[in-house]
Write an enzyme that holds these catalytic residues in place. Structure first.
Site, PDB file in Angstrom:
ATOM      1  N   CYS A   2      -1.914  -7.631  11.265  1.00 58.34           N
ATOM      2  CA  CYS A   2      -1.534  -8.469  12.398  1.00 58.34           C
ATOM      3  C   CYS A   2      -2.747  -9.214  12.964  1.00 58.34           C
ATOM      4  CB  CYS A   2      -0.910  -7.683  13.539  1.00 58.34           C
ATOM      5  SG  CYS A   2       0.596  -6.861  13.094  1.00 58.34           S
ATOM      6  N   ARG A  27      -4.158 -11.843   7.704  1.00 58.37           N
ATOM      7  CA  ARG A  27      -4.033 -10.468   8.203  1.00 58.37           C
ATOM      8  C   ARG A  27      -2.581 -10.001   8.238  1.00 58.37           C
ATOM      9  NH1 ARG A  27      -8.753  -8.952  11.777  1.00 58.37           N
ATOM     10  NH2 ARG A  27      -7.390  -7.245  12.322  1.00 58.37           N
ATOM     11  N   TRP A  71       2.413  -8.243  10.420  1.00 58.21           N
ATOM     12  CA  TRP A  71       2.648  -7.423   9.234  1.00 58.21           C
ATOM     13  C   TRP A  71       3.520  -6.280   9.739  1.00 58.21           C
ATOM     14  CZ3 TRP A  71       1.747  -2.363   7.649  1.00 58.21           C
ATOM     15  CH2 TRP A  71       1.885  -2.119   6.276  1.00 58.21           C
ATOM     16  N   ASN A  97      -1.272  -5.366  18.322  1.00 58.31           N
ATOM     17  CA  ASN A  97      -1.725  -4.980  16.986  1.00 58.31           C
ATOM     18  C   ASN A  97      -1.904  -3.465  16.977  1.00 58.31           C
ATOM     19  OD1 ASN A  97      -2.715  -4.876  14.436  1.00 58.31           O
ATOM     20  ND2 ASN A  97      -4.663  -5.900  14.872  1.00 58.31           N
ATOM     21  N   GLY A  98      -1.131  -2.783  16.167  1.00 63.66           N
ATOM     22  CA  GLY A  98      -1.254  -1.326  16.106  1.00 63.66           C
ATOM     23  C   GLY A  98       0.104  -0.685  15.924  1.00 63.66           C
ATOM     24  N   GLU A 450      -9.751  -0.046 -10.612  1.00 70.57           N
ATOM     25  CA  GLU A 450      -9.781  -1.263  -9.801  1.00 70.57           C
ATOM     26  C   GLU A 450      -9.023  -2.389 -10.507  1.00 70.57           C
ATOM     27  OE1 GLU A 450     -10.186  -2.038  -6.911  1.00 70.57           O
ATOM     28  OE2 GLU A 450     -10.650  -4.158  -6.868  1.00 70.57           O
ATOM     29  N   LYS A 454      -5.795  -4.343  -8.834  1.00 70.47           N
ATOM     30  CA  LYS A 454      -5.739  -5.809  -8.690  1.00 70.47           C
ATOM     31  C   LYS A 454      -4.451  -6.339  -9.307  1.00 70.47           C
ATOM     32  CE  LYS A 454      -8.086  -6.165  -6.585  1.00 70.47           C
ATOM     33  NZ  LYS A 454      -8.862  -5.880  -5.476  1.00 70.47           N
ATOM     34  N   GLU A 457      -1.322  -5.507  -7.225  1.00 66.74           N
ATOM     35  CA  GLU A 457      -1.265  -6.218  -5.939  1.00 66.74           C
ATOM     36  C   GLU A 457      -0.733  -7.634  -6.055  1.00 66.74           C
ATOM     37  OE1 GLU A 457      -4.776  -5.097  -3.001  1.00 66.74           O
ATOM     38  OE2 GLU A 457      -5.508  -5.650  -4.963  1.00 66.74           O
ATOM     39  N   HIS A 473      -2.656  13.368 -23.830  1.00 65.54           N
ATOM     40  CA  HIS A 473      -2.093  14.579 -23.210  1.00 65.54           C
ATOM     41  C   HIS A 473      -0.783  14.290 -22.487  1.00 65.54           C
ATOM     42  CE1 HIS A 473      -5.546  16.940 -24.352  1.00 65.54           C
ATOM     43  NE2 HIS A 473      -6.333  15.963 -23.915  1.00 65.54           N
ATOM     44  N   LYS A 569      -4.531  -8.286   4.732  1.00 63.33           N
ATOM     45  CA  LYS A 569      -5.958  -7.985   4.706  1.00 63.33           C
ATOM     46  C   LYS A 569      -6.242  -7.156   5.956  1.00 63.33           C
ATOM     47  CE  LYS A 569      -9.776  -9.401   2.511  1.00 63.33           C
ATOM     48  NZ  LYS A 569      -9.888  -9.080   1.077  1.00 63.33           N
TER      49      LYS A 569
HETATM   50  C1  F6R Z   1      -7.356  -4.308  -2.491  1.00 65.44           C
HETATM   51  C2  F6R Z   1      -7.602  -4.353  -1.084  1.00 65.44           C
HETATM   52  C3  F6R Z   1      -7.367  -3.109  -0.298  1.00 65.44           C
HETATM   53  C4  F6R Z   1      -8.597  -2.838   0.566  1.00 65.44           C
HETATM   54  C5  F6R Z   1      -8.370  -1.620   1.466  1.00 65.44           C
HETATM   55  C6  F6R Z   1      -9.596  -1.317   2.307  1.00 65.44           C
HETATM   56  O1  F6R Z   1      -7.540  -5.560  -3.091  1.00 65.44           O
HETATM   57  O2  F6R Z   1      -8.016  -5.351  -0.565  1.00 65.44           O
HETATM   58  O3  F6R Z   1      -7.107  -2.037  -1.137  1.00 65.44           O
HETATM   59  O4  F6R Z   1      -9.670  -2.625  -0.286  1.00 65.44           O
HETATM   60  O5  F6R Z   1      -7.289  -1.860   2.313  1.00 65.44           O
HETATM   61  O6  F6R Z   1      -9.970  -2.404   3.073  1.00 65.44           O
HETATM   62  P1  F6R Z   1     -11.426  -2.524   3.657  1.00 65.44           P
HETATM   63  O7  F6R Z   1     -12.355  -2.668   2.519  1.00 65.44           O
HETATM   64  O8  F6R Z   1     -11.391  -3.733   4.532  1.00 65.44           O
HETATM   65  O9  F6R Z   1     -11.673  -1.258   4.421  1.00 65.44           O
END
Ligand code: F6R
Length: 574
Positions: A2, A27, A71, A97-98, A450, A454, A457, A473, A569
């Protein structure tokens, strides 16, 4: 999570709020809304994007407003659930926000007074509670409401016939911007960048009142002095695809991270880490994968035991004490689970270091020491350049702990190779249809994790990361001609084992793509990585082709990789 913004001043608020929301949209982007104040309060809100909201709002002379990009946590992403929310008597509008953890109890209390909720959100509670307070003392009113709310809750409120914005911070970040034409407040400094360079970062449990020409901050009813700090940051340039731009920025990010590390790292920090009995690394998502790499390099180079915890699982860490040194990795510096882990570590007596990409973020403020990646703002929801920078920062830290300075030339070469790799694609159309597996051994398994994250996502497709040797296994039962396997091999000692795994997979008719620094491992297609001075550096490069293949698959499937569904984000809720 948010984005929230508020403005009160001498300019028309509508455009300022809409612009701010566009910056904050990364966000959360399931719905957005604006409340414009003054003699009356007008609310405009809509499910969907900020640009669609803008079309809804008529020109307005209002010089005070608050806005929100959402969000969803409580209630579906509909116009009805979008913020701002209005109090039952129509006098107060809020954005929040929260998450209100005692939402059910508070809702019951409010409805028992004959008040009907207009949305399914927890946030609406704040508007009603504020309207029920004695408003002759607004600081008291805001603090009373904040005390009733359990959980994280940063909110802004405006009142009918009042030019002030009332703000409270609990967990989710709020920064005040002091402008020439008025005062601003936002959940993210980026939204203030075009308006001012001076600001105040609110701490937890603080209440602020913004008028057009003054800002006052209170704690427990008492006015407090807050430090005015430099909040200037470069607003990200507008570009058609942030994720692509951010992958292209990896070479610059790496060099900036190198400079940032050596200009910031404190001797005392290194001494404190060396003194500690054990190291704990705590992070979420992509940053957690960086943490796994951190454990490898710290244990290998500095010979120090290190455990890695997912932020939301940190309550299971049983041996945290004053003998622990805790390292927190977070691109945003605002992730609620990581933030909670910082607080827990401090309570248990651990010394703390943060590695974030945002100076002045909540996590950097709380830790004893802070390292900033300086990778530049990361807007695309899927983390890319920040991950490469986190790996480099951890590599530099591990070397420093081992008493070794990494030569700048090493990173310059790494950056050059990263730039070269960004031009190579291993995408094939079958990836958009197949089940994907990312496999590797040792440190390559971490990169595989990772790579798979990616892919999930931004393509919404199943992808799994696996230690190469573990497939046989059980999971190899899934292998058939509908699978594509990305096999990573960057370490000479694992080459033989990877070659065997690849041949087992090929025998089951799956397609194989190799990312290798050790030559041929028998895959159908291979991308060969350049020679690096230290094999421990490969994860910084080997992730790039995987970031790119996810991006290409996302484009191929017609998905906007910058704003994938269900994600946001900066996850500021636990
Ligand atoms: C993946 C991604 C999320 C963040 C996670 C932590 O592409 O962006 O998995 O890595 O939410 O976020 P930060 O790094 O901001 O604590």
């Amino acid at each position: 999570m948010c984005g929230i913004i508020g403005y009160t001043g001498t300019e028309y608020a509508k455009d300022i709020i809409i612009e701010g929301l566009s910056t904050l949209e990364y966000r959360g982007y399931d719905s957005a809304g604006v409340a414009l104040g003054g003699d009356s309060i007008s609310i405009y809100k809509k499910s969907g994007r900020v640009s669609q909201l803008n079309d809804l709002i008529p020109n307005s002379f209002s010089k005070i407003g608050i806005g929100h990009t959402r969000w969803a946590t409580h209630g579906a992403p509909t116009s009805r659930n979008a913020h701002p929310h209005l109090s039952f008597d129509g006098t107060i509008a809020i954005v929040h926000n929260g998450i209100i953890e005692n939402c059910d109890v508070l809702k019951k209390e409010i409805t028992s007074r004959g008040i009907t909720f207009q949305s399914d959100t927890d946030s609406e509670i704040i508007a009603h509670l504020l309207a029920l307070e004695d408003q002759s003392n607004m600081v008291q009113a805001v603090e009373n409401v904040a005390k009733k709310i359990e959980g994280s809750s940063s909110f802004l409120a405006i009142r009918k016939g009042d030019d002030n914005i009332y703000c409270h911070k609990k967990n989710a970040a709020l920064t005040i911007g002091i402008g020439l034409d008025g005062n601003y407040i936002a959940s993210d400094m980026l939204a203030l960048a075009d308006h001012t360079k001076k600001g105040i970062v609110l701490s937890d449990d603080e209440t602020a009142i913004l008028s057009k020409d003054s800002v006052s901050v209170y704690k427990d009813g008492v006015k407090i002095k807050k430090q005015l700090i430099d909040i200037s940051c470069k607003p990200p340039k507008i570009c058609p695809c942030y994720m692509q731009a951010e992958i292209d920025e990896i070479p610059t990010a790496l060099q900036n991270t190198y400079d940032s590390f050596y200009s910031t790292i404190k001797k005392e920090c290194i001494e404190d880490i060396k003194k500690a009995e054990r190291i704990a690394i705590i992070a979420c998502g992509t940053a957690y994968h960086a943490g796994l790499y951190g454990k490898e390099v710290i244990e290998i180079l500095a010979n120090k035991p290190c455990e890695v915890y997912i932020g939301s699982e940190y309550d299971r860490a049983r041996f945290i004490s004053s003998k622990t040194f805790a390292i927190f990795i977070s691109q945003s510096g605002e992730t609620a689970d990581t933030l909670a882990a910082v607080n827990r570590s401090k309570e248990l007596g651990a010394k703390t270091l943060s590695i974030t990409n945002v100076a002045n973020s909540s996590i950097t403020f709380l830790t004893d020491y802070a390292l900033i990646l300086e990778a530049g703002p990361e807007i695309a929801v899927a983390a890319t350049k920040s991950y490469n920078s986190q790996l480099l920062m951890l590599y530099l830290l591990a070397n420093e702990l081992a008493g070794k300075k990494v030569d700048k030339e090493v990173v310059k070469k790494l950056a050059e190779e990263a730039a070269m790799l960004s031009t190579h694609s291993i995408f094939t159309e079958s990836m958009a249809k197949d089940n994907l597996f990312f496999i590797g051994k040792g440190i390559d398994e971490l990169s595989a994790m990772e790579g798979a994250l990616k892919f999930k996502e931004i393509t919404y497709k199943m992808a799994e990361a696996y230690p190469a040797g573990e497939l046989k296994h059980g999971t190899i039962a899934l292998m058939d001609k509908h699978c594509t396997v990305i096999a990573l091999a960057t370490n000479e000692k694992d080459k033989q084992k990877l070659t065997v795994s690849v041949s087992e997979i090929k025998a089951r008719h799956a397609k194989t793509i190799g990312i290798s620094a050790v030559g041929e491992i028998g895959c159908d297609i291979s991308l060969f990585l350049p020679k690096l001075s230290d094999p421990l550096l490969y994860p910084i490069l080997s992730i790039i082709p995987m970031q790119l293949l996810s991006l290409s698959t996302s484009f191929h499937l017609g998905i906007n990789p910058d704003k994938p569904r269900n994600l946001a984000k900066s996850v500021t809720v636990v």
